[in-house]
Write an enzyme that holds these catalytic residues in place. Structure first.
Site, PDB file in Angstrom:
ATOM      1  N   LYS A 177      43.151  57.892  32.403  1.00  0.00           N
ATOM      2  CA  LYS A 177      43.476  57.573  31.013  1.00  0.00           C
ATOM      3  C   LYS A 177      42.447  56.560  30.519  1.00  0.00           C
ATOM      4  O   LYS A 177      42.456  55.414  30.924  1.00  0.00           O
ATOM      5  CB  LYS A 177      44.872  56.973  30.875  1.00  0.00           C
ATOM      6  CG  LYS A 177      45.257  56.795  29.402  1.00  0.00           C
ATOM      7  CD  LYS A 177      46.504  55.961  29.193  1.00  0.00           C
ATOM      8  CE  LYS A 177      46.212  54.494  28.982  1.00  0.00           C
ATOM      9  NZ  LYS A 177      45.353  54.165  27.821  1.00  0.00           N
ATOM     10  N   GLY A 230      41.738  45.912  33.319  1.00  0.00           N
ATOM     11  CA  GLY A 230      42.244  45.466  32.026  1.00  0.00           C
ATOM     12  C   GLY A 230      42.701  44.025  32.122  1.00  0.00           C
ATOM     13  O   GLY A 230      42.245  43.277  32.994  1.00  0.00           O
ATOM     14  N   SER A 231      43.621  43.645  31.254  1.00  0.00           N
ATOM     15  CA  SER A 231      44.049  42.239  31.217  1.00  0.00           C
ATOM     16  C   SER A 231      44.982  41.921  32.386  1.00  0.00           C
ATOM     17  O   SER A 231      45.637  42.810  32.946  1.00  0.00           O
ATOM     18  CB  SER A 231      44.789  41.963  29.912  1.00  0.00           C
ATOM     19  OG  SER A 231      46.023  42.656  29.905  1.00  0.00           O
ATOM     20  N   VAL A 234      48.668  42.966  31.533  1.00  0.00           N
ATOM     21  CA  VAL A 234      49.027  44.369  31.783  1.00  0.00           C
ATOM     22  C   VAL A 234      48.924  44.684  33.278  1.00  0.00           C
ATOM     23  O   VAL A 234      49.739  45.420  33.832  1.00  0.00           O
ATOM     24  CB  VAL A 234      48.150  45.334  30.950  1.00  0.00           C
ATOM     25  CG1 VAL A 234      48.500  46.788  31.262  1.00  0.00           C
ATOM     26  CG2 VAL A 234      48.324  45.063  29.464  1.00  0.00           C
ATOM     27  N   GLY A 235      47.957  44.074  33.943  1.00  0.00           N
ATOM     28  CA  GLY A 235      47.786  44.298  35.384  1.00  0.00           C
ATOM     29  C   GLY A 235      49.034  43.929  36.173  1.00  0.00           C
ATOM     30  O   GLY A 235      49.380  44.585  37.160  1.00  0.00           O
ATOM     31  N   GLU A 252      41.749  45.065  38.546  1.00  0.00           N
ATOM     32  CA  GLU A 252      40.533  44.332  38.193  1.00  0.00           C
ATOM     33  C   GLU A 252      40.793  43.720  36.820  1.00  0.00           C
ATOM     34  O   GLU A 252      40.898  44.444  35.832  1.00  0.00           O
ATOM     35  CB  GLU A 252      39.375  45.348  38.148  1.00  0.00           C
ATOM     36  CG  GLU A 252      38.040  44.739  37.980  1.00  0.00           C
ATOM     37  CD  GLU A 252      37.855  43.659  38.994  1.00  0.00           C
ATOM     38  OE1 GLU A 252      37.611  42.532  38.557  1.00  0.00           O
ATOM     39  OE2 GLU A 252      37.984  43.930  40.200  1.00  0.00           O
ATOM     40  N   CYS A 286      34.779  40.944  31.263  1.00  0.00           N
ATOM     41  CA  CYS A 286      35.591  40.094  32.147  1.00  0.00           C
ATOM     42  C   CYS A 286      34.690  39.108  32.868  1.00  0.00           C
ATOM     43  O   CYS A 286      35.153  38.094  33.374  1.00  0.00           O
ATOM     44  CB  CYS A 286      36.433  40.923  33.106  1.00  0.00           C
ATOM     45  SG  CYS A 286      35.537  42.146  34.010  1.00  0.00           S
ATOM     46  N   GLU A 386      41.701  33.187  28.868  1.00  0.00           N
ATOM     47  CA  GLU A 386      40.663  34.166  28.539  1.00  0.00           C
ATOM     48  C   GLU A 386      40.766  34.533  27.053  1.00  0.00           C
ATOM     49  O   GLU A 386      41.835  34.902  26.575  1.00  0.00           O
ATOM     50  CB  GLU A 386      40.838  35.418  29.392  1.00  0.00           C
ATOM     51  CG  GLU A 386      39.710  36.421  29.161  1.00  0.00           C
ATOM     52  CD  GLU A 386      39.791  37.641  30.066  1.00  0.00           C
ATOM     53  OE1 GLU A 386      40.870  38.223  30.181  1.00  0.00           O
ATOM     54  OE2 GLU A 386      38.746  38.003  30.637  1.00  0.00           O
TER      55      GLU A 386
HETATM   56  C1  UN1 Z   1      33.384  43.919  32.942  1.00  0.00           C
HETATM   57  O1  UN1 Z   1      33.126  42.925  32.285  1.00  0.00           O
HETATM   58  O2  UN1 Z   1      34.519  44.435  32.853  1.00  0.00           O
HETATM   59  O3  UN1 Z   1      28.289  42.309  35.598  1.00  0.00           O
HETATM   60  C2  UN1 Z   1      32.409  44.573  33.849  1.00  0.00           C
HETATM   61  C3  UN1 Z   1      28.559  42.748  34.497  1.00  0.00           C
HETATM   62  C4  UN1 Z   1      28.638  44.242  34.290  1.00  0.00           C
HETATM   63  C5  UN1 Z   1      30.030  44.735  34.523  1.00  0.00           C
HETATM   64  C6  UN1 Z   1      31.056  44.004  33.728  1.00  0.00           C
HETATM   65  N1  UN1 Z   1      27.718  44.889  35.194  1.00  0.00           N
HETATM   66  O4  UN1 Z   1      28.773  42.019  33.555  1.00  0.00           O
END
Ligand code: UN1
Length: 497
Positions: A177, A230-231, A234-235, A252, A286, A386
């Site tokens: 999804k 995701g966040s 939600v995780g 993640e 992230c 965040e």
């Molecule tokens: C993300 O921010 O969800 O190192 C992944 C990085 C990218 C991947 C980011 N190669 O910022």
């Protein structure tokens, strides 16, 4: 303008509408009058169909030799290389980040394809001696079955590729999804796999929203594992739901990543890193650097130059090559930036750059100014939570020890960075920073696909994407013992004593 295209779910190799007939629009965040496509608003019934198709396809896909499976992934890498420019443009139109970055996003999928294609001829297990004579022992990797994947909008092709390519090489079938804000890039990725020869049903796409389309994937009894990006909010829901049926679940999630700048650093290098770390992808990574922890001797120079550079960034439609920072993804994200600017002001931090939504020529999109808070302290909410927008806080410190303590002092632990010319301080920080990734003299973003990617605490639950971490997640161990002694040999008992 040409008519808006409607995209259907991919189930068992056929493009099908959602059973309910419901759809949703995918809007261009730089100009919300521009509808990128219409996508299916799927629910439990569509997910059931997709899982059934994936389960059927698993019966044959698992028996295709891994090197053959990997050849399809390799061909997908070749096709992505040819299509890079078009897919980057599609991605900028649906996600907003500037073309240079969406080209990078497609490139990350290409890199993952080539790396994982190589794994098809490795997938190493272990052969070990048995404790008994005339007995052979080995541990082999076997696929899990149907894997459910829930992907985010900020890396709409790279992150699906981190999930799909290793899962496929390892012999699993998939139901994915994509994020409702950026489904087109997943369609492009999956079309590439189909063109590369992927058999029907091995990948299934179900588009829609979390509660209606995501939750049924997580809860489905025939889905053997879940990979979610995701966040953290939600995780937690995904992790708890997966735990109920004991599904392996890779989460993640968020970050509150810091760049530490010591007095002895190359300050202009640190500024370049800070600008890229904080405002690349409009701060919506992230791995984004949302905290700059700067030693007092470098503080004034760092802040002056950082602010000047942030103010000079050209913000606008990412399809225009002269722009350096695109819009935020949607109304909710820009409202989060607005909310945190307000919180930061009330907490007593000083707005040194930006702080506002851009109006005028920008008003049709979700554009926010590159924003810097000065005189921050580690306890402020803007330094703890965040934001996922172009908002960074600069925090002065006295020593490297204090800097590391502050870097570690949030609920998250994804990426981290230190600028110094002192090798001893660099190695101590690598040892002492509690995070999944540490950069020295480079910003917090820029992970390469063949190294493990992920973090600690509220960032992740111990799994890693990228590198061999992904192979570990998408296979399970089977221990195999072959006794060729022609008699009963009892382990731990017939020890020969
Ligand atoms: C993300 O921010 O969800 O190192 C992944 C990085 C990218 C991947 C980011 N190669 O910022």
């Amino acid at each position: 303008m040409s008519a808006v295209k409607t995209y259907k779910n991919l189930i068992g190799g056929e493009w099908v509408a959602s059973r309910s007939g419901k759809t949703f629009e995918n809007l261009n965040p730089a100009n919300t009058d521009d509808v990128v496509g219409i996508f299916q608003a799927s629910d439990q019934n569509d997910v059931n169909d997709a899982v059934a198709a994936a389960q059927k396809a698993f019966e044959t896909w698992r028996l295709v030799p891994a090197p053959r499976r990997a050849e399809i992934i390799f061909r997908a890498g070749e096709l992505l290389t040819q299509r890079k420019e078009q897919y980057a443009k599609d991605m900028t139109r649906e996600m907003g980040k500037v073309l240079k970055e969406t080209r990078g996003d497609v490139q990350e999928a290409i890199d993952t394809a080539y790396f994982m294609a190589g794994e098809g001829r490795r997938l190493f297990g272990a052969t070990v001696p048995s404790e008994l004579p005339n007995k052979f022992a080995m541990a082999i990797r076997v696929p899990l079955g149907v894997v459910g994947m829930i992907a985010p909008w900020n890396f709409p092709m790279a992150i699906p590729s981190w999930k799909l390519f290793p899962a496929l090489v390892c012999g699993n079938t998939c139901v994915i999804k994509p994020a409702e804000d950026t489904p087109l890039s997943t369609f492009n990725l999956v079309q590439t796999l189909i063109d590369a020869g992927l058999p029907k049903g091995v990948i299934n796409i179900v588009t829609g929203f979390g509660p209606e389309a995501g939750a049924p994937i997580v809860n489905h009894p025939d889905v053997r594992a879940i990979s979610f990006t995701g966040s953290s909010e939600v995780g937690r829901i995904v992790g708890e739901a997966a735990a109920k049926s004991f599904k392996p679940c890779s989460l993640e999630m968020g970050g509150k990543n810091a760049i530490i700048v010591l007095d002895d650093a190359n300050i202009s290098l640190a500024i370049d890193g800070a600008v890229w770390g904080a405002f690349g992808t409009t701060g919506q990574r992230c791995t984004a650097a949302s905290r700059m922890i700067v030693q007092k001797g470098a503080y004034n120079e760092f802040v002056d130059k950082f602010v000047a550079k942030a103010k000079s960034l050209k913000v606008g439609d990412g399809l225009d090559e002269k722009n350096e920072m695109g819009p935020q993804i949607n109304e909710q994200q820009i409202n989060t930036s607005i909310k945190y600017v307000d919180i930061g002001k009330k907490e007593g931090a000083k707005v040194l750059a930006g702080g506002n939504r851009l109006e005028g020529a920008h008003k049709k999109g979700w554009f926010f100014e590159p924003t810097i808070f000065g005189d921050g302290n580690a306890k402020m909410r803007i330094a703890q939570e965040e934001i996922f927008g172009p908002v960074a806080t600069v925090i002065p410190v006295s020593s490297v020890e204090e800097a590391v303590e502050i870097a570690n002092g949030t609920p998250y632990g994804l990426s981290s960075s230190l600028y110094t010319r002192d090798v001893n301080k660099a190695f101590r920080a690598i040892r002492d920073i509690y995070a999944g990734i540490t950069y020295i003299n480079a910003p917090t973003i820029g992970a390469e696909v063949h190294l493990p990617f992920g973090g600690v605490k509220a960032t992740g639950n111990g799994h890693r994407e990228g590198g061999l971490g992904a192979v570990d997640f998408y296979t399970q161990w089977k221990s195999v013992y072959i006794d060729y002694s022609d008699k009963l040999q009892r382990a731990q008992i017939d020890t020969g004593e």
